[in-house]
Design a protein around this motif. Structure first.
Motif, short mmCIF file in Angstrom:
data_model
loop_
_atom_site.label_atom_id
_atom_site.label_comp_id
_atom_site.label_asym_id
_atom_site.label_seq_id
_atom_site.Cartn_x
_atom_site.Cartn_y
_atom_site.Cartn_z
N ASP A 1 62.86 18.82 82.97
CA ASP A 1 63.82 18.62 81.89
C ASP A 1 63.14 18.06 80.63
O ASP A 1 63.39 18.52 79.51
CB ASP A 1 64.93 17.67 82.33
CG ASP A 1 65.84 18.30 83.38
OD1 ASP A 1 65.70 19.52 83.62
OD2 ASP A 1 66.67 17.58 83.96
N ARG B 1 62.94 20.09 77.07
CA ARG B 1 63.53 19.48 75.88
C ARG B 1 62.49 19.33 74.77
O ARG B 1 62.76 19.61 73.59
CB ARG B 1 64.12 18.10 76.22
CG ARG B 1 65.44 18.13 76.95
CD ARG B 1 66.16 16.78 76.84
NE ARG B 1 65.30 15.68 77.30
CZ ARG B 1 65.27 15.24 78.54
NH1 ARG B 1 66.01 15.81 79.48
NH2 ARG B 1 64.49 14.22 78.89
N GLN C 1 62.35 21.33 71.23
CA GLN C 1 62.41 20.50 70.02
C GLN C 1 61.27 20.84 69.07
O GLN C 1 61.45 20.90 67.85
CB GLN C 1 62.36 19.02 70.40
CG GLN C 1 62.50 18.09 69.21
CD GLN C 1 62.41 16.62 69.61
OE1 GLN C 1 62.43 16.28 70.80
NE2 GLN C 1 62.30 15.74 68.62
N PRO D 1 67.70 22.79 73.00
CA PRO D 1 67.08 22.74 74.35
C PRO D 1 67.89 23.49 75.39
O PRO D 1 69.11 23.48 75.37
CB PRO D 1 67.04 21.23 74.66
CG PRO D 1 67.11 20.57 73.34
CD PRO D 1 67.98 21.45 72.49
N VAL E 1 68.06 23.33 79.33
CA VAL E 1 67.62 22.52 80.47
C VAL E 1 68.26 23.05 81.74
O VAL E 1 69.44 23.35 81.74
CB VAL E 1 67.99 21.03 80.26
CG1 VAL E 1 67.55 20.22 81.45
CG2 VAL E 1 67.36 20.53 78.98
#
Length: 243
Positions: free
Chosen positions: A227, A231, A235, A241, A243
């Motif tokens: 995760d 992310r 970014q 994102p 996930v």
């Protein structure tokens, strides 16, 4: 990529069946001969962002390693010359880009790329997981490419870029710039990856620091927290994102 990295094709031996050997083969050679071999990057040398030295290449180039005569070759590499070089002398002499009286050298050693030192390395074909960090520059790309920063602005960020290049998102991005081969691998040659979208990371930025940590984890043969990895990568690209 082309704005940030100089992507260069690796060494061409001219006859891989002669010059590429296993790690065990090198370790069995007399100690004085082992210095003429370097770990090689072939297509199975990088798995999940981790380099392995299962394959070596005979590399008689660089400081103190040049061999200027056949007499010196037979003296310095008695075992390897008798086992691999002399039995293939006729074929080695027929290669292009070499002088007949120096038939044992590599066709294109790419010493300029070797002189870069620490660098990102990729395989010739692959995708996410096919990029690794060579921290001391000892690997010689054979079936692969070397990535050297074009600008000091991203110096120190190379390991962070491994977190981007080895994330599954990279396969989606490669689909827009490269061609897919049987088996699902992408062509990672410079004419394709030069057009790969890659953000310019800022040294010492918090985001870059996180990516460096993730790249370092990959370099140890471990998988980062999924995760956090996703992310951070999304970014960096300015994307929402997933996930």
């Amino acid at each position: 990529v082309k704005a940030l990295f100089d992507v260069s094709q690796g060494t061409i031996t001219g006859l891989n069946s002669v010059y590429l050997v296993s790690r065990d083969y090198v370790h069995a050679l007399p100690k004085g001969e082992r210095k003429y071999f370097r770990p090689a990057v072939v297509n199975n040398s990088i798995v999940d962002g981790l380099l392995n030295d299962a394959t070596y290449v005979f590399y008689p180039h660089g400081k103190s390693l040049e061999i200027d005569s056949e007499e010196a070759l037979l003296k310095k590499l008695k075992v390897f010359a008798a086992d691999r070089l002399l039995p293939n002398k006729a074929a080695l002499r027929k290669r292009s880009r070499i002088k007949p009286d120096q038939w044992w050298v590599l066709s294109l050693p790419r010493q300029k790329l070797d002189a870069v030192g620490p660098k990102i390395i990729s395989t010739y074909f692959g995708g996410a997981g096919s990029f690794a960090w060579d921290p001391d520059g000892r690997y010689i790309p054979i079936q692969g490419y070397g990535w050297a920063p074009r600008t000091d602005d991203i110096a120190g960020c190379e390991v962070a870029y491994l977190a981007l290049l080895n994330h599954p998102l990279i396969d989606t991005l490669l689909s827009g710039v490269s061609n897919n081969l049987s088996g699902g691998q992408w062509n990672l040659s410079e004419r394709y990856v030069n057009h790969l979208p890659l953000p310019k990371l800022q040294p010492d930025a918090p985001l870059t620091e996180v990516l460096i940590g993730i790249g370092g984890t990959l370099g140890k043969g471990e998988l980062p927290h999924r995760d956090l990895w996703s992310r951070t990568v999304y970014q960096a690209y300015g994307l929402k994102p997933r996930v």
